[in-house]
Design an enzyme around this catalytic site. Structure first.
Site, short mmCIF file in Angstrom:
data_model
loop_
_atom_site.label_atom_id
_atom_site.label_comp_id
_atom_site.label_asym_id
_atom_site.label_seq_id
_atom_site.Cartn_x
_atom_site.Cartn_y
_atom_site.Cartn_z
N THR A 4 -4.92 -8.22 10.85
CA THR A 4 -5.32 -6.95 10.23
C THR A 4 -4.81 -5.75 11.02
O THR A 4 -4.24 -4.82 10.46
CB THR A 4 -6.86 -6.89 10.12
OG1 THR A 4 -7.30 -8.03 9.38
CG2 THR A 4 -7.30 -5.62 9.42
N LYS B 232 0.84 -1.20 0.00
CA LYS B 232 0.00 0.00 0.00
C LYS B 232 0.88 1.26 0.00
O LYS B 232 2.10 1.18 0.23
CB LYS B 232 -0.92 -0.04 1.23
CG LYS B 232 -1.88 -1.25 1.24
CD LYS B 232 -2.73 -1.24 2.51
CE LYS B 232 -3.58 -2.50 2.63
NZ LYS B 232 -4.40 -2.49 3.87
N PHE C 171 -15.20 2.70 7.78
CA PHE C 171 -13.87 3.16 7.35
C PHE C 171 -13.67 3.03 5.84
O PHE C 171 -12.60 3.34 5.33
CB PHE C 171 -12.77 2.39 8.10
CG PHE C 171 -12.89 0.89 7.98
CD1 PHE C 171 -12.39 0.21 6.87
CD2 PHE C 171 -13.51 0.15 8.99
CE1 PHE C 171 -12.49 -1.16 6.76
CE2 PHE C 171 -13.62 -1.24 8.88
CZ PHE C 171 -13.12 -1.89 7.76
N TYR D 138 -11.97 -3.05 -2.77
CA TYR D 138 -12.47 -3.26 -1.41
C TYR D 138 -14.00 -3.33 -1.36
O TYR D 138 -14.61 -3.04 -0.33
CB TYR D 138 -11.96 -2.16 -0.48
CG TYR D 138 -10.56 -2.39 0.05
CD1 TYR D 138 -10.19 -3.59 0.67
CD2 TYR D 138 -9.58 -1.40 -0.06
CE1 TYR D 138 -8.92 -3.80 1.17
CE2 TYR D 138 -8.29 -1.60 0.43
CZ TYR D 138 -7.97 -2.81 1.05
OH TYR D 138 -6.71 -3.02 1.55
N HIS E 209 -1.49 -5.59 1.58
CA HIS E 209 -2.74 -6.31 1.39
C HIS E 209 -2.44 -7.72 0.87
O HIS E 209 -1.54 -7.90 0.05
CB HIS E 209 -3.63 -5.62 0.35
CG HIS E 209 -4.70 -6.52 -0.20
ND1 HIS E 209 -5.88 -6.73 0.47
CD2 HIS E 209 -4.72 -7.31 -1.30
CE1 HIS E 209 -6.60 -7.61 -0.22
NE2 HIS E 209 -5.92 -7.98 -1.30
N ARG F 37 -1.02 -14.88 4.14
CA ARG F 37 -1.71 -14.13 5.19
C ARG F 37 -0.99 -14.26 6.54
O ARG F 37 -1.00 -13.34 7.35
CB ARG F 37 -3.16 -14.62 5.33
CG ARG F 37 -4.00 -14.42 4.08
CD ARG F 37 -4.68 -13.09 4.06
NE ARG F 37 -5.67 -12.94 5.11
CZ ARG F 37 -6.43 -11.86 5.26
NH1 ARG F 37 -6.30 -10.82 4.43
NH2 ARG F 37 -7.31 -11.78 6.23
N ARG G 46 3.26 -7.06 9.33
CA ARG G 46 2.60 -5.97 10.07
C ARG G 46 3.09 -5.89 11.51
O ARG G 46 3.22 -4.80 12.07
CB ARG G 46 1.08 -6.16 10.02
CG ARG G 46 0.48 -5.87 8.64
CD ARG G 46 -0.96 -6.31 8.58
NE ARG G 46 -1.63 -5.99 7.33
CZ ARG G 46 -2.77 -6.56 6.93
NH1 ARG G 46 -3.35 -7.48 7.70
NH2 ARG G 46 -3.31 -6.22 5.79
N GLU H 85 -9.14 -10.92 -7.43
CA GLU H 85 -8.24 -9.77 -7.31
C GLU H 85 -7.16 -9.80 -8.39
O GLU H 85 -6.80 -8.76 -8.94
CB GLU H 85 -7.64 -9.73 -5.90
CG GLU H 85 -8.70 -9.39 -4.85
CD GLU H 85 -8.20 -9.41 -3.42
OE1 GLU H 85 -8.95 -8.96 -2.53
OE2 GLU H 85 -7.07 -9.91 -3.16
P1 GTP Z 1 -6.30 -6.42 3.51
O1 GTP Z 1 -5.24 -7.43 3.24
O2 GTP Z 1 -5.86 -4.99 3.26
O3 GTP Z 1 -7.61 -6.76 2.80
O4 GTP Z 1 -6.54 -6.48 5.08
P2 GTP Z 1 -7.29 -7.62 5.90
O5 GTP Z 1 -7.83 -8.67 4.98
O6 GTP Z 1 -6.37 -8.04 6.98
O7 GTP Z 1 -8.50 -6.81 6.55
P3 GTP Z 1 -9.92 -6.41 5.88
O8 GTP Z 1 -10.02 -6.96 4.50
O9 GTP Z 1 -10.97 -6.73 6.87
O10 GTP Z 1 -9.79 -4.83 5.81
C1 GTP Z 1 -9.15 -4.19 4.73
C2 GTP Z 1 -8.34 -3.03 5.26
O11 GTP Z 1 -9.21 -2.09 5.85
C3 GTP Z 1 -7.36 -3.39 6.36
O12 GTP Z 1 -6.11 -3.81 5.87
C4 GTP Z 1 -7.24 -2.10 7.11
O13 GTP Z 1 -6.25 -1.25 6.51
C5 GTP Z 1 -8.59 -1.47 6.93
N1 GTP Z 1 -9.39 -1.71 8.13
C6 GTP Z 1 -9.94 -2.88 8.54
N2 GTP Z 1 -10.58 -2.73 9.69
C7 GTP Z 1 -10.45 -1.42 10.02
C8 GTP Z 1 -10.90 -0.62 11.11
O14 GTP Z 1 -11.57 -1.11 12.03
N3 GTP Z 1 -10.55 0.70 11.08
C9 GTP Z 1 -9.84 1.25 10.10
N4 GTP Z 1 -9.51 2.54 10.13
N5 GTP Z 1 -9.36 0.53 9.05
C10 GTP Z 1 -9.69 -0.78 9.03
MG MG Z 2 -8.97 -8.22 3.30
#
Ligand code: GTP
Ligand code: MG
Length: 150
Positions: A91, A9, A57, A49, A115, A85, A102, A126
């Protein structure tokens, strides 16, 4: 063959973590089969997304993903979707274990630098969204014979 979509990102790019992230996937034994750098439009970020469009968010997340260059990649290897992952970590970096990308390199959930596709179906979708089929390179690595049993 199993493939996953990984994106560094805008925060990961700006913080100089491109090589660090690529290195972790490469050293594990995965094979890089597509890579490019681009600044996605907001509309494209919203498509990426789409499953999160009801979340509070969502707008900020899409603004952020489209705020600067992103490194989009496809990585290939046995178990790469699920284990990718694991390499990435939870996350929220508050919950990511040390040793994960992370956990080692990020602090905030909204600035978690990378991501990764969350399942085989998502990975297919994707990869199709970010890449044309001809952008994926089909090749063998000599190291594969040392990574996998015959
Ligand atoms: P990705 O690999 O980016 O898809 O992350 P993930 O699969 O671990 O999480 P998810 O798909 O649920 O959310 C996508 C992205 O949204 C995350 O990587 C975060 O950057 C953001 N995100 C998720 N939950 C929150 C939250 O509660 N608050 C905020 N500000 N951002 C969030
Ligand atoms: Mg995700």
């Amino acid at each position: 063959i199993e493939r996953t979509f990984i994106a560094i990102k805008p925060d990961g790019v700006q913080r100089g973590l491109i090589s660090e992230i690529i290195s972790r996937f490469e050293r594990k034994g995965y094979k890089l089969v597509a890579i490019k750098i681009l600044t996605p439009t907001k509309e494209f970020a919203m498509l990426h997304y789409d499953d999160l469009k009801e979340r509070p968010f969502f707008n900020g997340l899409c603004d952020f993903l489209s705020s600067g260059p992103v490194v989009a990649m496809v990585w290939e290897g046995q178990g790469v979707v699920k284990y990718g992952r694991k390499l990435i970590g939870a996350t929220s970096p508050h919950n990511s274990e040390p040793g994960t990308i992370r956990g080692d390199l990020a602090i905030s959930v909204g600035r978690n630098i990378i991501h990764g596709s969350d399942g085989p179906e998502t990975a297919k979708n994707e990869i199709n969204l970010w890449f044309k089929p001809e952008e994926l390179v089909d090749y063998g690595l000599d190291s594969e014979k040392w990574l996998y049993e015959p």
